[in-house]
Every structure is written in structure tokens, then in C-alpha cells.
Design an enzyme around this catalytic site. Sequence first.
Site, PDB file in Angstrom:
ATOM      1  N   LYS A  78     -17.452  -0.246   5.630  1.00 60.47           N
ATOM      2  CA  LYS A  78     -17.946  -1.236   4.669  1.00 60.47           C
ATOM      3  C   LYS A  78     -19.444  -1.105   4.424  1.00 60.47           C
ATOM      4  O   LYS A  78     -19.898  -1.203   3.288  1.00 60.47           O
ATOM      5  CB  LYS A  78     -17.632  -2.650   5.177  1.00 60.47           C
ATOM      6  N   GLU A 113       0.817  -1.224   0.000  1.00 61.37           N
ATOM      7  CA  GLU A 113       0.000   0.000   0.000  1.00 61.37           C
ATOM      8  C   GLU A 113       0.849   1.272   0.000  1.00 61.37           C
ATOM      9  O   GLU A 113       0.426   2.305  -0.495  1.00 61.37           O
ATOM     10  CB  GLU A 113      -0.957   0.008   1.193  1.00 61.37           C
ATOM     11  N   MET A 149      24.630   8.460   2.141  1.00 68.16           N
ATOM     12  CA  MET A 149      24.560   9.797   2.721  1.00 68.16           C
ATOM     13  C   MET A 149      24.904   9.755   4.202  1.00 68.16           C
ATOM     14  O   MET A 149      25.625  10.624   4.707  1.00 68.16           O
ATOM     15  CB  MET A 149      23.162  10.396   2.506  1.00 68.16           C
ATOM     16  N   PHE A 156     -11.758  -6.806  13.691  1.00 75.26           N
ATOM     17  CA  PHE A 156     -10.692  -7.304  12.820  1.00 75.26           C
ATOM     18  C   PHE A 156     -10.323  -6.238  11.789  1.00 75.26           C
ATOM     19  O   PHE A 156     -11.197  -5.661  11.152  1.00 75.26           O
ATOM     20  CB  PHE A 156     -11.150  -8.590  12.124  1.00 75.26           C
ATOM     21  N   GLN A 157      -9.050  -5.989  11.646  1.00 73.96           N
ATOM     22  CA  GLN A 157      -8.523  -4.986  10.716  1.00 73.96           C
ATOM     23  C   GLN A 157      -9.134  -3.606  10.939  1.00 73.96           C
ATOM     24  O   GLN A 157      -9.401  -2.876   9.990  1.00 73.96           O
ATOM     25  CB  GLN A 157      -8.688  -5.443   9.252  1.00 73.96           C
TER      26      GLN A 157
END
Lengths: 162, 561
Positions: free
Chosen positions: B161, B49, B475, B111-112
Site C-alpha cells: 500500500k 476475485e 464426467m 490484517f489481510q
Amino acid sequence: MNTEKHVMTMLVDNEPGVVSRVAGLFSGKGFNIESICGSPTNDPRVSRITIATQANPPVVEQIEKQLRKLVNVIKLRSLNGPGCVRRELALACVTVKPEQRAEVLRIVDLAQGKIVDAGLSHLIVEVSGEQEEVQTVLNLLKPYGIKKLARTGPIGLIREPK
Amino acid sequence: MEMTGAQILMTMLKQEGVDTIFGFPGGAVIDIYDELARTDIRHILVRHEQGAVHAADGYARASGKVGVCLVTSGPGATNTVTGIASAHADSIPIVILTGQVPTHLIGNDAFQEVDIVGITRPCTKHNYLVKSIADLARTVKEAFFLARSGRPGPVLIDIPKDVASGRSVYEPPGDVYLRSYNPTYQPHRKQLSEVARLIEEARQPVIFAGGGVLRSGGSEALTRLARRTMIPVTTSLMGLGAFPGGDPLFLGMIGMHGTYAANMSTGACDLLLAVGVRFDDRVTGKTDLFASQAKIVHIDIDPTSIRKNVQVGIPVVGDCRISLQLLDEMVTDARLAGLADRRAPWLARIADWKRSQPLAYQSGGAIKPQYVIEQVHALTRGEAIIATEVGQNQMWAAQFYRFDHPDHFITSGGLGTMGFGLPAAIGAQIACPDKTVVDIAGDGSIQMNIQELATAVQYGLPVKIVILNNGYLGMVRQWQELFFGKRYSATRMDHAPDFVKLAEAYGAVGLRATQPADVVPVLQEALAVRRPVMIDFVVEAEEGVYPMVPSGAPLTEMLLV
């Protein structure tokens, strides 16, 4: 640069998460909130939040700009100087022995405060006024023993033109 | 008309002109994905993502449109945070659509479930949790409006949802009006005429342009004004391309790794016209001594940028393009009479700085990373879109690829996000299919989002990945060399994958160059194929980026080659 106390008041959308956005801006940018007070206005879609902070003038300028940038902040004004009225409310639960009661009541009376709860060994005192006035009363009550204290921090309004 | 939330969302996205979404599906967005498949909106399936957000970011920078990404709730949403913070730091307009657990489960540790609105509050321009399907259409419209207007930025919409799957009558939302949000596009005329007077009077002026010029489409106006008034131009990292890199008035980039000429002229100028910048610490060095001889004019659309880091003489809140155009009108030819003579001493001094300390490196031995960038520039005739990772690779790209056009340099300037370049290059390639898109990478940062190579292969995106492989996190190594007695703590990459085999394993082309003589033929080969190519340039291990202003030092105190 010296920090000074600064009070600002803002109209915000009355939505969940708005106080979090405002408070989060202070913490995220490292600004300190001394007190914060918020509730809906006569328009139920709009709330007023009043914040007191300690900061030097450039920081105050930056805080105010950052707050104005928040999408939910509708209007922000500074609440300092003679052009506005400021009040604070304090509730102090004071330990009071029976023989001290008369003295304490005199102090409260002098400050135009109120007794909102009383018991054998305590009084809950309500005082309001300019923050300094409230502080004076609390200083006078301190020797008796302040068990619990709740203060709103300043709220205020800009005066209308005369 | 009755529609599902997902249908309303698609209707609104189409209305906003969205034709591409970068995303990754999951349980909470399954209804949205089902509907998405019925539209002609193109979906690019990323492999992580974070890649979706960077790709949307690269797409936005290359196309000038709002980038869009779509991810599921919980880990899908938290994986976007680095991408969102990167876009926020660079003021890039993107809209992030996250799924959320159904409204009745919010707050139940379902959940999630994560509070992504809470998590992203400080790194978005604004964000929304849509609690009712009735609010969905208006929210989407507002989000796009906020993302692209004023100082642009990322806006997140969290969609439960049941809001996506529920049904409601769709009513097209009216125009967006937010009484609390009203960006100032038109600058204050009187303030601006004062600036015009200063421009006419200045003997040693410098223009300092940043990302705001690019975001406002102000490059043309800037170029016109600078050339007419004969004012040399430096840019921030984010401003590269806002002024043609090949123009004699161009000083090069300013700041920690800026050119000698840019930093010296900023130190000596009597007028600094700063446009669309925010005086980042990597630009100013020690702020007390920054442009200490100059009156500073600061033009920016965001009032919070002004007087945040640097005290300015004349603040102008307004759109950069409009302000530059107005300035150009206010400065009349009559008042510029005899300008060439007046400017001559200043331009001669600058020419001296340019001549005495040009960007340079010592050739010989192993492949020099700067040489690779120069050859990429030569072989793409300076016309490629260059994305970068972060670190030495990014600075060398900024220094040695001379950017002549706006929106051709795509880099994570503010946040400095390693792993940005590859997904951003993918987004840019989708926005500009006919352009050559090159990701300049290091062996360290390319490994942070290497999985997106699969995305490039899946969609046939001919992105070229140039790895400057020095076996170090270069760097940080350079800082350790200069300021920590060469104690290389955790910067040596003792093991790296075989990048050629890795490219091949993903189905891309893998190439390698180990000698300076290999560089050009390998690049030619890479540019000739219309497939993703990853090139492993084994470069000088301990090469440094110079000039360098040590952190906290004044801009004019540079370590030189």
C-alpha cells in the site's frame, strides 16, 4: 533406470526468494535435493547455488531445463566428470577420551584436516576435499562417536582451459 | 516528474496498451483504485476475485492481448490462485496486480496479509514483490514482457500500500533486458531441414497441433503447410481452431475423448509432426504405445516440454509460427511432385476410419446434449466464441462445435477448472463486443462462479449460457458408471436451483427446454436478444462422452458409442 548422483551449479540473481524458487522447483516437481549450498559471488548482484541430487539421466535433463527456465537463473552448468573441481567441507564434533586423542589427531593429520575446537572430551574437526575423501575421514572418526556433524555438500568450479 | 506509485502504475499500464482491467477493490489497493478512476482504463467489477482472473484470461485468449486483473491483499489475493494456476497450465498471458500490506507491516501477520508471492511461485511464470517505488515502473514493464514473450503465462506483481501511495520521481524505464531470459524464437535450420526431408518422405504422416500454434499466431502457417503437403491434422483440446474443423484433412481432436480417426491415425502414422503441444496424459494414453510406429518431431518454444513425457526423434526449440513458415519454404513444390498418388492410400484409410466410426450419439427420448451443441453450431453458423466449463459439457463442445477459426474456443484445458467458463466468456465478450459468445456449461460447474452473472448484467454483456442440465456431476458419474460398478458416490446433484428464476433474479433472461423440439426455438430466442441469457437444457441424465480411452490404456483402445 538407475539413479546416479549429479551435481549442478548455477549463477542466480542475488535477490530474496531466489533460493525458494530453486528449492520449490525441486519439491514441486518431485525431485530430491541431496545438498544445497549458496552464497554471493564476487559480483554482489549474483549468487552461486550448487545442488547435488540423485536422479536418472532423463530426470536430470528435465531438472536442468526447468532450472534454466526460472527467470532468476542466469547460467547453469553440470559439475560432473574430470572437467571440474569439486570440494566439500565438513565440521565434525567427535567425542574423544583423553587416551584416544593421539589416534584421532593422527587421523585428522593424515587427512590434512584441522582441529578448530578442542575440549576435555571432544574435538571439532574440519576436513575438506572430494566428497569421497571427506566421507572416508568421517568413517574413520565414526567409531569414536560423532556428536554433531555439518557438511556443506559439494561446491565446485569448471576448470579453465589449460 | 514526481508521481505517486498509483500514478506510475497507471502510466505504465497505459504504455503497455491496457484498456481494460478486471478487478475487485479493497483496503490495500484503495490508492490504486482512486487513481484508476481518473484514467480512461475501463474497470470491470467482478463478484469474486477468481472471476477476475478467468475474465482476464478469456479476454487474453479472445483478443491476443495481455489480460489484466487487480485485487486487494489477503483473501483478494488468495482468491486469484485457481485462476492463475489455470492460466499457467494453458500458457495464457495475464498480469495479476495484488495489493499488499504496507512494507513496514510485511511479515507481521497484519490484517489481510498473505505471502502471495510465496503462494503463487509455482503457478506463475514469474512474480514480483515491489518493495520500493523506485522499482515499480521497471517491474511493470518486465512483467508484461515476460507474460507475452516466449511461452506466455501469468505474471503477478504484489504492490504494498505504501508503494502505491508514496511519491517518487518517475523515470520511464528503458527496454527490458534480462540476461537470464532469452526465449529461442528462431529454430535450428539444420534440424528443421531434416524435418522437411521427413515430411517429403513420409507415407503416413500426421500433424498434431496444440495451443502453442494458437498462441504464436501460427494457424495460417499450419493450414498452408498441411494443405500443401496433404498431411491430415489432429489437435489437442487447446489446439482446436488452429486448423479449420471443416477441412477434409481435419481428423478431429486427439486423446481420451478424441475421434476414432484421430486416435487410429496417430497409432498408425509413420511421422508425427507435433507442434506446440506438451503430450499431456489425456492426449497420449499409455505413453509407451503412443504413436509407436512413428518418428516423432516435436516443435515447441519451451525446451522443458520436449522429452518431458514422450521420447522424440527430432526436437526443435522455436516459435511455432516461425518454424511452420520455414518448413513451408523448405518443402518445395518440385519435391512434392506426385504427392497426391503417394498420399492416396493413407487418406483412403483415414476416410475409412472416419466413415466407420464418426462422432455419434443415439437420438430419441430426452434432449441429447450433443444435439444442443450441434444446434448452437448451426444457429451461430460456427462463428461464435465458445467458452466452456469443465467436464462432459466441455468435451461435447470440443467434439460437436466444429471450430473453423483460431481463438474461438476458450476452455480450461490443462488445469480443468470448473467455474472457468462464465467469467472467461465475460472477458471474451468484452474483448469482442460484436461476437456471439456462448458459455457451454453443466449444472454442476455453472454453480461454481454463478455470481458473475451479476457482472454480465451490470455491463450489459449479452453472453449466452447453455446449461446442459443432467442432474449429475456428469464426467465423474461416467467414470463411476464405467469403472466403479455404477456406484454414484456424491455425483448426483439432488438439489439444484431453478436456473430460469435464478437468471431472472440476477436480471438476466432465463429460458428452459425440456423436449428435443424446444431446442432450436429456445436457442433462437436466446440469440435474438442482446442481453445475458441463461438456458436450462434438461438433457438425458446418463449420457456419456464417447469415444473414450480409459485412463492409462493405449490411444487405439477406445470405448465407442
